[in-house]
Design a protein around this motif. Structure first.
Motif, PDB file in Angstrom:
ATOM      1  N   GLU A   1      -4.582   0.721  -2.635  1.00  0.00           N
ATOM      2  CA  GLU A   1      -5.263   0.386  -1.382  1.00  0.00           C
ATOM      3  C   GLU A   1      -5.826  -1.034  -1.486  1.00  0.00           C
ATOM      4  O   GLU A   1      -6.491  -1.375  -2.476  1.00  0.00           O
ATOM      5  CB  GLU A   1      -6.394   1.374  -1.099  1.00  0.00           C
TER       6      GLU A   1
ATOM      7  N   ARG B   1      -4.696  10.870   0.728  1.00  0.00           N
ATOM      8  CA  ARG B   1      -4.048   9.802   1.504  1.00  0.00           C
ATOM      9  C   ARG B   1      -2.884  10.391   2.279  1.00  0.00           C
ATOM     10  O   ARG B   1      -2.178  11.274   1.808  1.00  0.00           O
ATOM     11  CB  ARG B   1      -3.535   8.718   0.569  1.00  0.00           C
TER      12      ARG B   1
ATOM     13  N   LYS C   1      -8.189  -4.094   0.360  1.00  0.00           N
ATOM     14  CA  LYS C   1      -9.250  -4.367   1.319  1.00  0.00           C
ATOM     15  C   LYS C   1      -9.708  -5.821   1.145  1.00  0.00           C
ATOM     16  O   LYS C   1      -9.687  -6.370   0.038  1.00  0.00           O
ATOM     17  CB  LYS C   1     -10.469  -3.445   1.085  1.00  0.00           C
TER      18      LYS C   1
ATOM     19  N   GLU D   1      -0.787   5.211   4.297  1.00  0.00           N
ATOM     20  CA  GLU D   1      -1.823   4.222   4.033  1.00  0.00           C
ATOM     21  C   GLU D   1      -3.193   4.659   4.556  1.00  0.00           C
ATOM     22  O   GLU D   1      -4.172   3.935   4.415  1.00  0.00           O
ATOM     23  CB  GLU D   1      -1.439   2.883   4.692  1.00  0.00           C
ATOM     24  N   SER D   2      -3.276   5.835   5.157  1.00  0.00           N
ATOM     25  CA  SER D   2      -4.513   6.278   5.796  1.00  0.00           C
ATOM     26  C   SER D   2      -5.320   7.196   4.888  1.00  0.00           C
ATOM     27  O   SER D   2      -4.760   7.980   4.117  1.00  0.00           O
ATOM     28  CB  SER D   2      -4.204   7.011   7.108  1.00  0.00           C
ATOM     29  N   LEU D   3      -6.638   7.112   5.034  1.00  0.00           N
ATOM     30  CA  LEU D   3      -7.558   7.998   4.316  1.00  0.00           C
ATOM     31  C   LEU D   3      -7.738   9.279   5.120  1.00  0.00           C
ATOM     32  O   LEU D   3      -7.932   9.228   6.337  1.00  0.00           O
ATOM     33  CB  LEU D   3      -8.908   7.299   4.136  1.00  0.00           C
ATOM     34  N   THR D   4      -7.669  10.431   4.447  1.00  0.00           N
ATOM     35  CA  THR D   4      -7.819  11.706   5.153  1.00  0.00           C
ATOM     36  C   THR D   4      -8.441  12.732   4.213  1.00  0.00           C
ATOM     37  O   THR D   4      -8.658  12.450   3.023  1.00  0.00           O
ATOM     38  CB  THR D   4      -6.452  12.210   5.658  1.00  0.00           C
TER      39      THR D   4
ATOM     40  N   GLU E   1       0.809  -1.212   0.000  1.00  0.00           N
ATOM     41  CA  GLU E   1       0.000   0.000   0.000  1.00  0.00           C
ATOM     42  C   GLU E   1       0.849   1.273   0.000  1.00  0.00           C
ATOM     43  O   GLU E   1       1.861   1.347   0.686  1.00  0.00           O
ATOM     44  CB  GLU E   1      -0.934   0.020   1.219  1.00  0.00           C
TER      45      GLU E   1
ATOM     46  N   TYR F   1     -12.512   6.463  -1.039  1.00  0.00           N
ATOM     47  CA  TYR F   1     -11.212   5.986  -1.540  1.00  0.00           C
ATOM     48  C   TYR F   1     -11.014   6.390  -3.001  1.00  0.00           C
ATOM     49  O   TYR F   1      -9.894   6.713  -3.420  1.00  0.00           O
ATOM     50  CB  TYR F   1     -11.114   4.461  -1.402  1.00  0.00           C
TER      51      TYR F   1
ATOM     52  N   TYR G   1     -10.979  14.122  -0.708  1.00  0.00           N
ATOM     53  CA  TYR G   1     -10.206  13.185   0.115  1.00  0.00           C
ATOM     54  C   TYR G   1      -8.800  13.017  -0.444  1.00  0.00           C
ATOM     55  O   TYR G   1      -8.520  13.298  -1.611  1.00  0.00           O
ATOM     56  CB  TYR G   1     -10.912  11.826   0.183  1.00  0.00           C
TER      57      TYR G   1
ATOM     58  N   ASN H   1      -5.142  -7.248   4.747  1.00  0.00           N
ATOM     59  CA  ASN H   1      -4.196  -6.167   5.036  1.00  0.00           C
ATOM     60  C   ASN H   1      -3.039  -6.619   5.898  1.00  0.00           C
ATOM     61  O   ASN H   1      -1.899  -6.168   5.749  1.00  0.00           O
ATOM     62  CB  ASN H   1      -4.919  -5.010   5.745  1.00  0.00           C
TER      63      ASN H   1
ATOM     64  N   GLU I   1       0.242   5.768  -1.525  1.00  0.00           N
ATOM     65  CA  GLU I   1      -0.785   6.779  -1.787  1.00  0.00           C
ATOM     66  C   GLU I   1      -1.675   6.447  -2.974  1.00  0.00           C
ATOM     67  O   GLU I   1      -2.759   7.016  -3.127  1.00  0.00           O
ATOM     68  CB  GLU I   1      -0.131   8.150  -2.007  1.00  0.00           C
TER      69      GLU I   1
END
Length: 552
Positions: A23, A133, A25, A136-139, A18, A39, A131, A63, A20
């Motif tokens: 991703e 990245r 899941k 690895e986090s969504l922000t 993973e 996403y 949105y 993951n 930017e």
């Protein structure tokens, strides 16, 4: 794509894991479509920022173990492909998956969503939110990244683009006549007006910077196009909208030609005469609710600075006591406060071709005086200064007041006509309960213009008070600056020169008795500075011991 190629792609994505633009899941059958949309927005924006053509959202991979475990997300092919429409319906601007692939891996079914990069200059929002990245986090997409994407097209001027299918038949005759007249007035010292009227249409359009080598541009249609020619600028709506809010409600849309329809929109505004009569005043001051020049300046600024790539309209909302102007695109260079005093000149424009054409037609200047002009116009009518709301990063909202907020502020401006603009701006902040610097507070307090303790400051009522005695009213009434300036120039013409002491002796007893000794001295200094800057007088002495004479 074949299963072998999909297998190689999956292996490559898992090996880099993973980042930017990728991703993974596990994602079961009921995985949230809203989460997929978030996403989608994040990965599309990150692909744009990293210069890659696409990003990947992969279902069916654990993951933690980084192994294929399979996913039963929408196993029906039609339902799986319907995800494309759901993305297109809720993204802005509309965008969807380039492809949705299914891989039958040994570990189970894997779904690979191919996400295209956001177009240059256009960040992708999901249900109105942007949105991104962080590893690895969504922000949420920060302002720095938002600005980086939006500025990608700053070098590509939307307004300068040629429209191949546009012809002279698409232009409005009345707008063309008005354009020639405006151009002739602007360049009356360079071209005889009759020559401008005799130029061929292609020659005039090129000289007025509305076309490029005879080819019609988006600016040409925007400013001079017939109403039915708006389709040439699709998908932009090509609209200015006037909306009335209050006890009565109404609206009207105005399309091309903007050269004519800014005035048509202004005429919809209810511009009555207002009487400003403070409680203790003898005479009322009558002013128009709105100054036409100020309103058109605000509207023309909206046109010149609009971000047309966002496909939004310009909105003018009329409320009982104010006008609110809204246009797409953040404030392009600096802040409104930078331009309030007329000292800052912009180095660049969002729409340079359009701005140049509007300047040629006398609609705007390109020196940054527009905001300054609006502030001066409001001050001369004793009304509050314009307010800017930049809280929405992709839009500008400006409020123009058509009423008194604090009677003491308006009363003070009526009586003290020599206040410098920086003090008027500061007093406006006081009446609106906005913070001020300690230095400005000390200055206003020293001049007797404000009272109270920080943060509960208010405009001084005693300075602005007009007494009920007619004799006192005459003694305290300030004359126009022109009257005092004429006294100075008449004196210098008669006696040849004058020291500051002689000028003080000439004027101090003629100034309003509402001013104390220090304020009278400051007033005289302001008058001398005004005459010097306008080239009427000059100082042949020193700064400490001036000797004023008529400038030759």
């Amino acid at each position: 794509m074949t299963q072998e190629k999909l297998q190689a792609l999956l292996t490559s994505l898992i090996s880099t894991w993973e980042n930017e633009v990728v991703e993974f899941k596990q994602a079961g059958n009921e995985y949230s479509t809203n989460r997929i949309g978030e996403y989608f927005s994040a990965l599309a924006n990150e692909a744009n920022l990293r210069g890659t053509e696409k990003a990947w959202l992969v279902f069916g991979v654990n993951n933690k173990t980084r192994t294929v475990v399979g996913s039963d997300y929408r196993p029906e092919p039609e339902r799986l492909q319907s995800t494309k429409m759901q993305m297109a319906e809720n993204t802005e601007p509309s965008l969807t998956f380039r492809n949705i692939f299914e891989l039958q891996d040994a570990g189970g079914r894997v779904v690979l969503f191919e996400i295209p990069a956001a177009p240059r200059g256009l960040p992708i929002a999901w249900k109105g939110h942007y949105y991104a990245r962080a590893g690895e986090s969504l922000t949420h997409l920060g302002l720095d990244k938002l600005d980086e994407i939006r500025q990608q097209t700053s070098s590509a001027d939307w307004s300068a683009q040629i429209i191949p299918e546009a012809t002279l038949e698409h232009l409005d005759d009345q707008a063309l006549q008005k354009a020639r007249e405006s151009f002739a007035r602007k360049y009356a010292n360079r071209f005889p007006p009759e020559d401008v009227m005799d130029w061929s249409l292609p020659t005039f359009l090129d000289r007025a910077k509305l076309t490029q080598d005879g080819k019609l541009t988006r600016t040409t249609i925007l400013m001079l196009g017939k109403q039915e020619s708006a389709y040439l600028l699709s998908p932009h709506p090509v609209q200015m909208t006037w909306k009335l809010e209050g006890p009565e409600r109404a609206y009207e849309h105005f399309g091309p030609p903007f050269l004519l329809n800014t005035t048509a929109l202004y005429r919809k505004i209810r511009n009555i005469q207002l009487r400003i009569l403070p409680d203790d005043a003898l005479l009322a001051v009558e002013v128009a609710k709105y100054d036409q020049k100020v309103v058109l300046e605000a509207l023309h600024n909206c046109i010149a600075h609009q971000d047309y790539t966002r496909n939004g309209r310009i909105l003018v909302t009329e409320r009982p006591d104010k006008l609110i102007f809204e246009n797409e695109g953040g404030f392009f260079e600096g802040t409104p406060e930078d331009y309030a005093t007329g000292e800052k000149t912009p180095r660049r424009y969002r729409n340079p071709f359009l701005a140049q054409a509007m300047a040629e037609l006398n609609m705007i200047d390109t020196m940054g005086y527009g905001i300054y002009t609006m502030h001066i116009g409001q001050a001369r009518r004793y009304f509050p200064m314009p307010d800017y709301d930049l809280n929405e990063p992709a839009a500008v909202k400006m409020t123009l007041y058509g009423s008194v907020v604090d009677p003491a502020y308006s009363r003070l401006l009526i009586q003290k006509t020599d206040l410098p603009l920086d003090e008027i701006l500061a007093l406006d902040r006081v009446q609106k309960r906005l913070p001020l610097s300690d230095g400005m507070i000390r200055q206003l307090r020293r001049d007797g213009l404000i009272e109270g303790r920080k943060p509960n400051l208010h405009v001084s009522a005693s300075v602005a008070k007009v007494t009920a005695s007619k004799a006192d009213y005459i003694r305290t009434r300030a004359q126009d600056d022109d009257y005092y300036c004429k006294l100075i120039t008449d004196y210098l013409k008669k006696f040849g020169k004058a020291s500051r002491e002689e000028i003080d002796k000439l004027l101090l007893d003629k100034l309003s008795e509402a001013l104390d000794a220090d304020q009278k001295k400051k007033k005289v200094g302001n008058l001398l500075t005004k005459l010097r800057r306008s080239g009427v007088i000059r100082n042949d002495g020193s700064k400490k011991c001036p000797e004023w004479v008529i400038a030759e």
